[in-house]
Design a protein around this motif. Structure first.
Motif, PDB file in Angstrom:
ATOM      1  N   GLN A 244       0.975  -1.179   0.097  1.00 45.82           N
ATOM      2  CA  GLN A 244       0.065  -0.021   0.033  1.00 45.82           C
ATOM      3  C   GLN A 244       0.989   1.287   0.198  1.00 45.82           C
ATOM      4  OE1 GLN A 244      -2.580  -0.618   3.314  1.00 45.82           O
ATOM      5  NE2 GLN A 244      -3.984  -1.771   2.274  1.00 45.82           N
ATOM      6  N   THR A 245       2.028   1.127   0.737  1.00 43.05           N
ATOM      7  CA  THR A 245       2.998   2.422   0.833  1.00 43.05           C
ATOM      8  C   THR A 245       3.575   2.694  -0.658  1.00 43.05           C
ATOM      9  OG1 THR A 245       3.501   1.851   3.031  1.00 43.05           O
ATOM     10  CG2 THR A 245       4.870   3.196   1.803  1.00 43.05           C
ATOM     11  N   HIS A 246       4.109   1.470  -1.267  1.00 41.33           N
ATOM     12  CA  HIS A 246       4.387   1.626  -2.621  1.00 41.33           C
ATOM     13  C   HIS A 246       3.339   2.021  -3.686  1.00 41.33           C
ATOM     14  CE1 HIS A 246       7.690  -1.712  -2.211  1.00 41.33           C
ATOM     15  NE2 HIS A 246       7.829  -0.753  -1.456  1.00 41.33           N
ATOM     16  N   SER A 247       2.117   1.691  -3.557  1.00 36.82           N
ATOM     17  CA  SER A 247       1.222   2.136  -4.310  1.00 36.82           C
ATOM     18  C   SER A 247       0.765   3.803  -4.276  1.00 36.82           C
ATOM     19  CB  SER A 247      -0.342   1.527  -3.862  1.00 36.82           C
ATOM     20  OG  SER A 247      -1.352   1.990  -4.683  1.00 36.82           O
ATOM     21  N   PHE A 248       0.943   4.166  -2.771  1.00 37.18           N
ATOM     22  CA  PHE A 248       0.889   5.587  -2.616  1.00 37.18           C
ATOM     23  C   PHE A 248       2.063   6.300  -2.956  1.00 37.18           C
ATOM     24  CE2 PHE A 248       1.675   9.192   0.270  1.00 37.18           C
ATOM     25  CZ  PHE A 248       0.364   9.753   0.027  1.00 37.18           C
ATOM     26  N   LEU A 249       3.376   6.043  -3.009  1.00 34.66           N
ATOM     27  CA  LEU A 249       4.577   6.706  -3.545  1.00 34.66           C
ATOM     28  C   LEU A 249       4.199   6.805  -5.106  1.00 34.66           C
ATOM     29  CD1 LEU A 249       7.417   5.225  -1.241  1.00 34.66           C
ATOM     30  CD2 LEU A 249       6.192   7.755  -1.071  1.00 34.66           C
ATOM     31  N   ALA A 250       3.752   5.635  -5.838  1.00 34.65           N
ATOM     32  CA  ALA A 250       3.672   5.827  -7.236  1.00 34.65           C
ATOM     33  C   ALA A 250       2.546   6.704  -7.614  1.00 34.65           C
ATOM     34  CB  ALA A 250       3.329   4.306  -7.862  1.00 34.65           C
ATOM     35  N   LEU A 251       1.467   6.791  -6.906  1.00 35.98           N
ATOM     36  CA  LEU A 251       0.555   7.645  -7.191  1.00 35.98           C
ATOM     37  C   LEU A 251       0.887   9.046  -7.096  1.00 35.98           C
ATOM     38  CD1 LEU A 251      -2.461   7.699  -8.178  1.00 35.98           C
ATOM     39  CD2 LEU A 251      -3.220   7.610  -5.854  1.00 35.98           C
ATOM     40  N   THR A 252       1.710   9.254  -6.001  1.00 33.42           N
ATOM     41  CA  THR A 252       2.213  10.619  -5.644  1.00 33.42           C
ATOM     42  C   THR A 252       2.925  10.933  -6.798  1.00 33.42           C
ATOM     43  OG1 THR A 252       2.010  10.347  -3.477  1.00 33.42           O
ATOM     44  CG2 THR A 252       3.246  11.954  -4.079  1.00 33.42           C
ATOM     45  N   LEU A 253       3.950  10.139  -7.346  1.00 29.64           N
ATOM     46  CA  LEU A 253       4.793  10.432  -8.625  1.00 29.64           C
ATOM     47  C   LEU A 253       3.857  10.837  -9.937  1.00 29.64           C
ATOM     48  CD1 LEU A 253       7.610  10.751  -9.342  1.00 29.64           C
ATOM     49  CD2 LEU A 253       7.735   8.114  -9.849  1.00 29.64           C
TER      50      LEU A 253
ATOM     51  N   PHE B 184       6.594   6.958 -15.091  1.00 31.34           N
ATOM     52  CA  PHE B 184       7.024   5.910 -14.126  1.00 31.34           C
ATOM     53  C   PHE B 184       6.157   5.844 -12.836  1.00 31.34           C
ATOM     54  CE2 PHE B 184      11.519   6.482 -15.536  1.00 31.34           C
ATOM     55  CZ  PHE B 184      11.725   5.093 -15.725  1.00 31.34           C
ATOM     56  N   GLY B 185       5.377   6.842 -12.454  1.00 31.68           N
ATOM     57  CA  GLY B 185       4.227   6.971 -11.647  1.00 31.68           C
ATOM     58  C   GLY B 185       3.199   5.907 -11.837  1.00 31.68           C
ATOM     59  N   PHE B 186       2.697   5.964 -13.243  1.00 32.23           N
ATOM     60  CA  PHE B 186       1.333   5.382 -13.812  1.00 32.23           C
ATOM     61  C   PHE B 186       1.852   3.856 -13.793  1.00 32.23           C
ATOM     62  CE2 PHE B 186      -1.207   3.772 -17.252  1.00 32.23           C
ATOM     63  CZ  PHE B 186      -2.412   4.040 -16.780  1.00 32.23           C
ATOM     64  N   ALA B 187       3.129   3.601 -14.297  1.00 33.19           N
ATOM     65  CA  ALA B 187       3.458   2.056 -14.334  1.00 33.19           C
ATOM     66  C   ALA B 187       3.689   1.575 -13.131  1.00 33.19           C
ATOM     67  CB  ALA B 187       4.964   2.176 -15.220  1.00 33.19           C
ATOM     68  N   GLY B 188       4.462   2.419 -12.066  1.00 34.56           N
ATOM     69  CA  GLY B 188       4.612   1.910 -10.833  1.00 34.56           C
ATOM     70  C   GLY B 188       3.245   1.699 -10.092  1.00 34.56           C
ATOM     71  N   TYR B 189       2.319   2.512 -10.434  1.00 31.34           N
ATOM     72  CA  TYR B 189       1.203   2.239  -9.628  1.00 31.34           C
ATOM     73  C   TYR B 189       0.219   1.001 -10.122  1.00 31.34           C
ATOM     74  CZ  TYR B 189      -3.651   3.199  -8.050  1.00 31.34           C
ATOM     75  OH  TYR B 189      -4.950   3.140  -7.503  1.00 31.34           O
ATOM     76  N   LEU B 190       0.362   0.695 -11.446  1.00 36.65           N
ATOM     77  CA  LEU B 190      -0.263  -0.475 -12.196  1.00 36.65           C
ATOM     78  C   LEU B 190       0.439  -1.602 -11.536  1.00 36.65           C
ATOM     79  CD1 LEU B 190      -1.063   0.431 -15.682  1.00 36.65           C
ATOM     80  CD2 LEU B 190      -2.746   0.371 -13.955  1.00 36.65           C
ATOM     81  N   ILE B 191       1.727  -1.713 -11.763  1.00 37.47           N
ATOM     82  CA  ILE B 191       2.692  -2.863 -11.049  1.00 37.47           C
ATOM     83  C   ILE B 191       2.240  -3.078  -9.668  1.00 37.47           C
ATOM     84  CG2 ILE B 191       4.554  -3.848 -10.877  1.00 37.47           C
ATOM     85  CD1 ILE B 191       5.663  -2.312 -13.316  1.00 37.47           C
ATOM     86  N   THR B 192       2.086  -2.130  -8.752  1.00 40.17           N
ATOM     87  CA  THR B 192       1.828  -2.521  -7.736  1.00 40.17           C
ATOM     88  C   THR B 192       0.508  -2.895  -7.179  1.00 40.17           C
ATOM     89  OG1 THR B 192       3.489  -0.509  -7.060  1.00 40.17           O
ATOM     90  CG2 THR B 192       1.948  -1.306  -5.132  1.00 40.17           C
TER      91      THR B 192
END
Length: 104
Positions: free
Chosen positions: A47-56, A85-93
């Motif tokens: 959940q923390t990784h998801s939040f950071l990716a969405l913030t990016l 990177f934020g969008f891809a990170g969010y989807l992967i997470t």
């Protein structure tokens, strides 16, 4: 006799052992609670990784449109990189979160 994974240290151990040789935790009720704690910690981490990716992702959009016009030059590059990177990170997470919930 089979090899199982210790719920605390994730090392392999005998299924007949009463204690893990690596971390010395007893197998049984305590190992079930330790496995539950590990699962909760993994969920929190995802959940923390998801939040950071969405913030990016949001930062990329803000940088791209800062000042009311579409960015140019370095600002456009930085905004696009953050956005992608934020969008891809969010989807992967999010996929990792779904897989973790299915596993639990």
């Amino acid at each position: 006799m089979a090899l199982i994974e210790c719920p605390v240290c994730k090392k392999r151990m005998s299924s007949k052992a009463t204690r893990c040789p690596s971390c010395n935790i007893s197998v049984g009720e305590e190992s079930e609670s330790a496995a539950r704690i590990n699962s909760i910690q993994k969920s929190t981490q995802l959940q923390t990784h998801s939040f950071l990716a969405l913030t990016l992702f949001i930062a990329g959009v803000v940088i791209w449109f800062w000042g009311g016009e579409v960015a140019e030059g370095k600002q456009a590059l930085v905004g696009a990189v953050c956005f992608v990177f934020g969008f891809a990170g969010y989807l992967i997470t999010r996929v990792r979160i779904v897989l973790h919930k299915r596993k639990s």
